[in-house]
Design a protein around this motif. Structure first.
Motif, PDB file in Angstrom:
ATOM      1  N   LYS A  99       0.821  -1.214   0.000  1.00 40.29           N
ATOM      2  CA  LYS A  99       0.000   0.000   0.000  1.00 40.29           C
ATOM      3  C   LYS A  99       0.856   1.267   0.000  1.00 40.29           C
ATOM      4  O   LYS A  99       0.585   2.212  -0.746  1.00 40.29           O
ATOM      5  CB  LYS A  99      -0.924  -0.011   1.217  1.00 40.29           C
ATOM      6  N   TYR A 100       1.902   1.287   0.834  1.00 39.93           N
ATOM      7  CA  TYR A 100       2.730   2.492   0.923  1.00 39.93           C
ATOM      8  C   TYR A 100       3.532   2.715  -0.348  1.00 39.93           C
ATOM      9  O   TYR A 100       3.491   3.791  -0.955  1.00 39.93           O
ATOM     10  CB  TYR A 100       3.683   2.399   2.114  1.00 39.93           C
ATOM     11  N   TRP A 101       4.264   1.667  -0.796  1.00 43.20           N
ATOM     12  CA  TRP A 101       5.161   1.839  -1.937  1.00 43.20           C
ATOM     13  C   TRP A 101       4.406   2.048  -3.241  1.00 43.20           C
ATOM     14  O   TRP A 101       4.878   2.772  -4.125  1.00 43.20           O
ATOM     15  CB  TRP A 101       6.126   0.659  -2.036  1.00 43.20           C
ATOM     16  N   SER A 102       3.246   1.425  -3.393  1.00 45.82           N
ATOM     17  CA  SER A 102       2.475   1.662  -4.623  1.00 45.82           C
ATOM     18  C   SER A 102       1.997   3.115  -4.700  1.00 45.82           C
ATOM     19  O   SER A 102       1.873   3.676  -5.789  1.00 45.82           O
ATOM     20  CB  SER A 102       1.279   0.709  -4.696  1.00 45.82           C
ATOM     21  N   SER A 103       1.759   3.722  -3.530  1.00 45.95           N
ATOM     22  CA  SER A 103       1.322   5.128  -3.539  1.00 45.95           C
ATOM     23  C   SER A 103       2.480   6.078  -3.837  1.00 45.95           C
ATOM     24  O   SER A 103       2.258   7.230  -4.213  1.00 45.95           O
ATOM     25  CB  SER A 103       0.706   5.485  -2.178  1.00 45.95           C
ATOM     26  N   LYS A 104       3.719   5.595  -3.677  1.00 48.36           N
ATOM     27  CA  LYS A 104       4.897   6.438  -3.920  1.00 48.36           C
ATOM     28  C   LYS A 104       5.591   6.105  -5.240  1.00 48.36           C
ATOM     29  O   LYS A 104       6.596   6.725  -5.599  1.00 48.36           O
ATOM     30  CB  LYS A 104       5.911   6.260  -2.767  1.00 48.36           C
ATOM     31  N   PHE A 105       5.062   5.116  -5.969  1.00 47.85           N
ATOM     32  CA  PHE A 105       5.690   4.673  -7.217  1.00 47.85           C
ATOM     33  C   PHE A 105       5.821   5.828  -8.220  1.00 47.85           C
ATOM     34  O   PHE A 105       4.888   6.597  -8.425  1.00 47.85           O
ATOM     35  CB  PHE A 105       4.862   3.542  -7.835  1.00 47.85           C
ATOM     36  N   ASP A 106       7.010   5.909  -8.860  1.00 47.90           N
ATOM     37  CA  ASP A 106       7.218   6.940  -9.874  1.00 47.90           C
ATOM     38  C   ASP A 106       7.381   6.328 -11.269  1.00 47.90           C
ATOM     39  O   ASP A 106       6.623   6.617 -12.172  1.00 47.90           O
ATOM     40  CB  ASP A 106       8.464   7.767  -9.550  1.00 47.90           C
ATOM     41  N   SER A 107       8.373   5.438 -11.425  1.00 48.10           N
ATOM     42  CA  SER A 107       8.628   4.911 -12.765  1.00 48.10           C
ATOM     43  C   SER A 107       9.619   3.753 -12.728  1.00 48.10           C
ATOM     44  O   SER A 107      10.312   3.527 -11.741  1.00 48.10           O
ATOM     45  CB  SER A 107       9.206   6.017 -13.663  1.00 48.10           C
ATOM     46  N   TYR A 108       9.638   3.004 -13.837  1.00 53.83           N
ATOM     47  CA  TYR A 108      10.683   2.014 -14.103  1.00 53.83           C
ATOM     48  C   TYR A 108      11.720   2.694 -14.979  1.00 53.83           C
ATOM     49  O   TYR A 108      11.385   3.377 -15.950  1.00 53.83           O
ATOM     50  CB  TYR A 108      10.117   0.806 -14.849  1.00 53.83           C
ATOM     51  N   GLN A 109      13.004   2.489 -14.666  1.00 54.11           N
ATOM     52  CA  GLN A 109      14.077   3.099 -15.442  1.00 54.11           C
ATOM     53  C   GLN A 109      15.163   2.056 -15.699  1.00 54.11           C
ATOM     54  O   GLN A 109      15.305   1.087 -14.934  1.00 54.11           O
ATOM     55  CB  GLN A 109      14.696   4.283 -14.671  1.00 54.11           C
ATOM     56  N   ARG A 110      15.926   2.257 -16.772  1.00 53.66           N
ATOM     57  CA  ARG A 110      17.062   1.365 -17.058  1.00 53.66           C
ATOM     58  C   ARG A 110      18.336   2.196 -17.120  1.00 53.66           C
ATOM     59  O   ARG A 110      18.387   3.213 -17.827  1.00 53.66           O
ATOM     60  CB  ARG A 110      16.847   0.627 -18.382  1.00 53.66           C
ATOM     61  N   LEU A 111      19.340   1.773 -16.357  1.00 60.56           N
ATOM     62  CA  LEU A 111      20.613   2.493 -16.375  1.00 60.56           C
ATOM     63  C   LEU A 111      21.174   2.509 -17.794  1.00 60.56           C
ATOM     64  O   LEU A 111      21.151   1.493 -18.505  1.00 60.56           O
ATOM     65  CB  LEU A 111      21.616   1.829 -15.420  1.00 60.56           C
ATOM     66  N   ASN A 112      21.703   3.642 -18.184  1.00 59.77           N
ATOM     67  CA  ASN A 112      22.237   3.783 -19.549  1.00 59.77           C
ATOM     68  C   ASN A 112      23.388   2.821 -19.825  1.00 59.77           C
ATOM     69  O   ASN A 112      23.603   2.410 -20.968  1.00 59.77           O
ATOM     70  CB  ASN A 112      22.692   5.230 -19.783  1.00 59.77           C
ATOM     71  N   VAL A 113      24.145   2.419 -18.777  1.00 62.06           N
ATOM     72  CA  VAL A 113      25.275   1.497 -18.982  1.00 62.06           C
ATOM     73  C   VAL A 113      24.792   0.095 -19.337  1.00 62.06           C
ATOM     74  O   VAL A 113      25.584  -0.748 -19.758  1.00 62.06           O
ATOM     75  CB  VAL A 113      26.167   1.415 -17.720  1.00 62.06           C
ATOM     76  N   MET A 114      23.507  -0.190 -19.178  1.00 69.77           N
ATOM     77  CA  MET A 114      22.970  -1.522 -19.476  1.00 69.77           C
ATOM     78  C   MET A 114      22.436  -1.626 -20.891  1.00 69.77           C
ATOM     79  O   MET A 114      21.992  -2.690 -21.319  1.00 69.77           O
ATOM     80  CB  MET A 114      21.860  -1.871 -18.482  1.00 69.77           C
ATOM     81  N   LYS A 115      22.432  -0.529 -21.618  1.00 73.72           N
ATOM     82  CA  LYS A 115      21.891  -0.546 -22.983  1.00 73.72           C
ATOM     83  C   LYS A 115      22.930  -1.037 -23.981  1.00 73.72           C
ATOM     84  O   LYS A 115      24.120  -0.862 -23.778  1.00 73.72           O
ATOM     85  CB  LYS A 115      21.412   0.853 -23.379  1.00 73.72           C
TER      86      LYS A 115
END
Length: 350
Positions: free
Chosen positions: A334-350
């Motif tokens: 409940k807490y973390w879903s309310s604070k969720f912003d986004s999924y991101q991928r580090l540029n070094v992994m591309k």
């Protein structure tokens, strides 16, 4: 007569020994260097199952501790003739993964093998997630229904039509957070320069003018591209479960959320600098189809803006240094879903 009595006694003792050995097979003695994740992996079960079966409130364990590794009954077996089951058998082709499922459990349920399910579904590892459709073969034996508390729906990210500027914001990071461009923000808000002020309300999408709300559903996790390196990353991350939280920490003695990311990514061969959550956010890019090993960002926790992060590990969960230790948390929390912003991928992994 004595010979008959002795024979009956020996048979009874043998059957009791067999029943006892079955019970002991469900236990495991903790060895030096063990973690709950390592024990769970070795027994094809989940950490949450071990925590539940042993009434553990944390991931802390110690050498020689007796751990239950299956939900098998501890009742001593009796030498009775096994009854023929009248449970109906139904032929199926697909199975929808539920929370807490493992490939081993699904394989047993459908009288098949883990390797067969992996081949049928072209899986390179054992990671699965709730809602995933799996092709199965053989027969599924209907089992008694167990009442399980159903978790809330996977978190959705609502991209609101407006955004209120907080301390430290720039048009660049606001645009990045809302998957738009600086020029589009300037156009939508009739800005002549990139200067903004704290408390200023900005339109952040083209539909803002009509007052429509844009909802971005929780994306489906895709298999990792570099499965070898990602597997190393997840193994390294799990090896520190239970490590104490330490503000500014970036070593096995104690981690904060960004220090933990810095350490395990470098351990897995990804060269990343020691920075904070905002720094990692700037070093990564948004992804609509996240994969295991990607970063999960949260905002407005102890301060406005991006303020916490973790690593996506599948099963709708992430691992992070949060609270008082390194731990695995559901994105349905409940807490973390309310604070969720986004999924991101580090540029070094591309």
């Amino acid at each position: 007569m004595k010979k008959i009595i002795f024979t009956l006694f020996a048979a009874t003792a043998l059957s009791m020994a067999i029943g006892t050995s079955n019970t002991e097979a469900s236990n495991y003695t903790v060895q030096s260097g063990d973690t709950l994740w390592k024990i769970a992996s070795s027994n094809n079960i989940s950490v949450n199952q071990i925590l539940s079966w042993n009434n553990l409130s944390s991931n802390s364990i110690y050498p020689n501790q007796k751990i239950k590794v299956s939900a098998a009954s501890t009742t001593v077996a009796t030498p009775t003739k096994p009854a023929v089951s009248s449970t109906p058998v139904t032929s199926v082709n697909t199975y929808t993964v539920k929370s807490g499922d493992t490939l081993s459990r699904i394989a047993r349920l459908h009288s098949t093998s883990v390797s067969s399910i992996q081949q049928l579904n072209k899986l390179s590892g054992s990671n699965i997630f709730p809602g995933q459709k799996l092709t199965v073969s053989g027969k599924v034996i209907a089992t008694p229904t167990t009442t399980v508390k159903v978790p809330t729906a996977a978190p959705t990210v609502s991209s609101t039509s407006t955004y209120r500027v907080v301390s430290g914001d720039t048009l660049t990071n606001i645009a990045k957070r809302h998957n738009t461009s600086v020029s589009q923000l300037m156009s939508l808000n009739s800005l002549k320069s990139s200067s903004i002020r704290i408390g200023q309300v900005l339109k952040v999408d083209a539909k803002s003018a009509t007052g429509s709300l844009v909802t971005v559903s929780n994306p489906v996790i895709t298999p990792p591209v570099n499965s070898g390196a990602i597997s190393t990353l997840v193994t390294s991350a799990n090896s520190f479960l239970g490590t104490p939280y330490k503000w500014g920490g970036s070593a096995p003695g104690g981690f904060d959320c960004s220090g933990y990311i810095y350490y395990v990514y470098n351990q897995a061969g990804f060269s990343v600098p020691r920075t904070n959550t905002t720094g990692f956010y700037a070093l990564s890019s948004p992804v609509s189809s996240p994969q295991i090993g990607d970063l999960v960002f949260f905002k407005d926790t102890y301060r406005p803006g991006i303020s916490h992060m973790g690593i996506l590990i599948g099963n709708n969960s992430f691992i992070h240094a949060g609270g008082d230790r390194v731990q695995i948390t559901s994105l349905n929390d409940k807490y973390w879903s309310s604070k969720f912003d986004s999924y991101q991928r580090l540029n070094v992994m591309k």
